[in-house]
Design an enzyme around this catalytic site. Structure first.
Site, mmCIF file in Angstrom:
data_model
loop_
_atom_site.group_PDB
_atom_site.id
_atom_site.type_symbol
_atom_site.label_atom_id
_atom_site.label_comp_id
_atom_site.label_asym_id
_atom_site.label_seq_id
_atom_site.Cartn_x
_atom_site.Cartn_y
_atom_site.Cartn_z
ATOM 1 N N SER A 277 45.353 38.845 47.051
ATOM 2 C CA SER A 277 44.341 39.731 47.674
ATOM 3 C C SER A 277 43.687 39.057 48.874
ATOM 4 C CB SER A 277 43.250 40.116 46.670
ATOM 5 O OG SER A 277 43.754 40.326 45.388
ATOM 6 N N GLY B 71 42.582 34.633 45.238
ATOM 7 C CA GLY B 71 42.718 33.230 45.651
ATOM 8 C C GLY B 71 44.102 32.947 46.205
ATOM 9 N N LEU B 72 44.196 31.818 46.878
ATOM 10 C CA LEU B 72 45.457 31.396 47.491
ATOM 11 C C LEU B 72 46.535 31.164 46.436
ATOM 12 C CD1 LEU B 72 43.996 28.735 49.959
ATOM 13 C CD2 LEU B 72 45.141 30.866 50.627
ATOM 14 N N SER B 73 47.776 31.175 46.860
ATOM 15 C CA SER B 73 48.868 30.806 45.966
ATOM 16 C C SER B 73 48.631 29.365 45.484
ATOM 17 C CB SER B 73 50.202 30.893 46.717
ATOM 18 O OG SER B 73 51.247 30.491 45.870
ATOM 19 N N GLY B 74 48.673 29.168 44.193
ATOM 20 C CA GLY B 74 48.444 27.834 43.629
ATOM 21 C C GLY B 74 46.993 27.508 43.348
ATOM 22 N N SER B 75 46.098 28.474 43.606
ATOM 23 C CA SER B 75 44.671 28.199 43.360
ATOM 24 C C SER B 75 44.354 28.180 41.868
ATOM 25 C CB SER B 75 43.798 29.241 44.072
ATOM 26 O OG SER B 75 44.107 30.547 43.617
ATOM 27 N N GLY B 76 45.154 28.892 41.078
ATOM 28 C CA GLY B 76 44.943 28.889 39.626
ATOM 29 C C GLY B 76 44.698 30.256 39.008
ATOM 30 N N LYS B 77 44.986 31.320 39.754
ATOM 31 C CA LYS B 77 44.739 32.676 39.245
ATOM 32 C C LYS B 77 45.496 32.956 37.950
ATOM 33 C CE LYS B 77 46.339 34.609 42.943
ATOM 34 N NZ LYS B 77 46.747 33.371 43.626
ATOM 35 N N SER B 78 46.814 32.748 37.966
ATOM 36 C CA SER B 78 47.620 33.087 36.784
ATOM 37 C C SER B 78 47.288 32.176 35.616
ATOM 38 C CB SER B 78 49.117 32.975 37.107
ATOM 39 O OG SER B 78 49.463 33.872 38.120
#
Ligand SMILES: Nc1ncnc2c1ncn2[C@@H]1O[C@H](COP(=O)(O)OP(=O)(O)OP(=O)(O)O)[C@@H](O)[C@H]1O
Ligand SMILES: [Mg+2]
Length: 177
Positions: A87, A13-20
């Site tokens: 990714s 997902g995009l930066s800030g999408s919530g992955k971490s």
């Protein structure tokens, strides 16, 4: 011994999408259920094993290749391995999938760039808009929407708790012994 099925959960997902955020929440919930995990994050990999890599297409590919190889080692050791890397392209995800092989589970953390930019957790979008960060995914570098993820989480329309619950439920199904 561990009484769990080991897999690699590949969060896209995009930066800030919530992955971490979701990766950490998932890891906490899995620990409470007695599962052993390892978290690999774009941030901890890039400051360590991948600290010689930048954000050119070649370096992004190498970043993902090494991350996937590392994830595979943890998976083969029996751990539920959670990976959160942007990714961005089909090509990069194909490499991750091929390296990991059986056990690769793709989770698309779906959030439009406008919402990510509004969140701007790390202030990176503001810098990218000013041209201070070249090759920034979603602004000046491509992001291909995953076509066939195993799990998709819509973080723009769900609360963190809703997204977290959806993810935990989907993953526990895959790792329970
Ligand atoms: N449903 C949701 N799921 C996950 N995060 C959410 C949700 N709703 C709002 N958020 C917020 O979105 C932000 C996501 O930031 P986070 O650092 O997790 O993104 P990231 O995908 O890891 O970005 P990066 O690629 O830059 O590391 C957090 O501030 C989080 O609280
Ligand atoms: Mg992150």
């Amino acid at each position: 011994m561990l009484k769990q099925k080991s897999i690699v959960i590949w969060m896209v997902g995009l930066s800030g999408s919530g992955k971490s955020t979701l990766a950490r929440a998932l890891e906490n919930s899995l620990h409470k259920e007695g599962f052993l995990t390892q978290l690999l994050d774009g941030d901890n990999m890039r400051t360590g094993i991948n600290n010689n890599l930048g954000f050119s297409p070649e370096d992004r590919t190498e970043n993902i290749r090494r991350a996937a190889e590392t994830a595979k080692l943890f998976m083969n050791a029996g751990l539920v391995t959670i990976c959160s890397f942007i990714s961005p392209t089909d090509e990069i995800r194909k490499i991750a999938k091929e390296v990991v092989g059986e056990g690769y589970v793709e989770v698309y953390v779906d959030c439009p760039v406008e919402v990510c930019e509004k969140r701007d957790v790390k202030g990176l979008y503001a810098k990218a808009r000013k041209g201070e960060i070249p090759n920034f995914t979603g602004i000046s570098a491509p992001f291909d929407v995953p076509k066939n993820p195993d799990v998709a989480i819509d973080t723009a329309h769900q609360t963190l708790e809703e997204s977290h619950q959806t993810l935990v439920k989907a993953i526990i199904e895959k790792i329970k012994y």
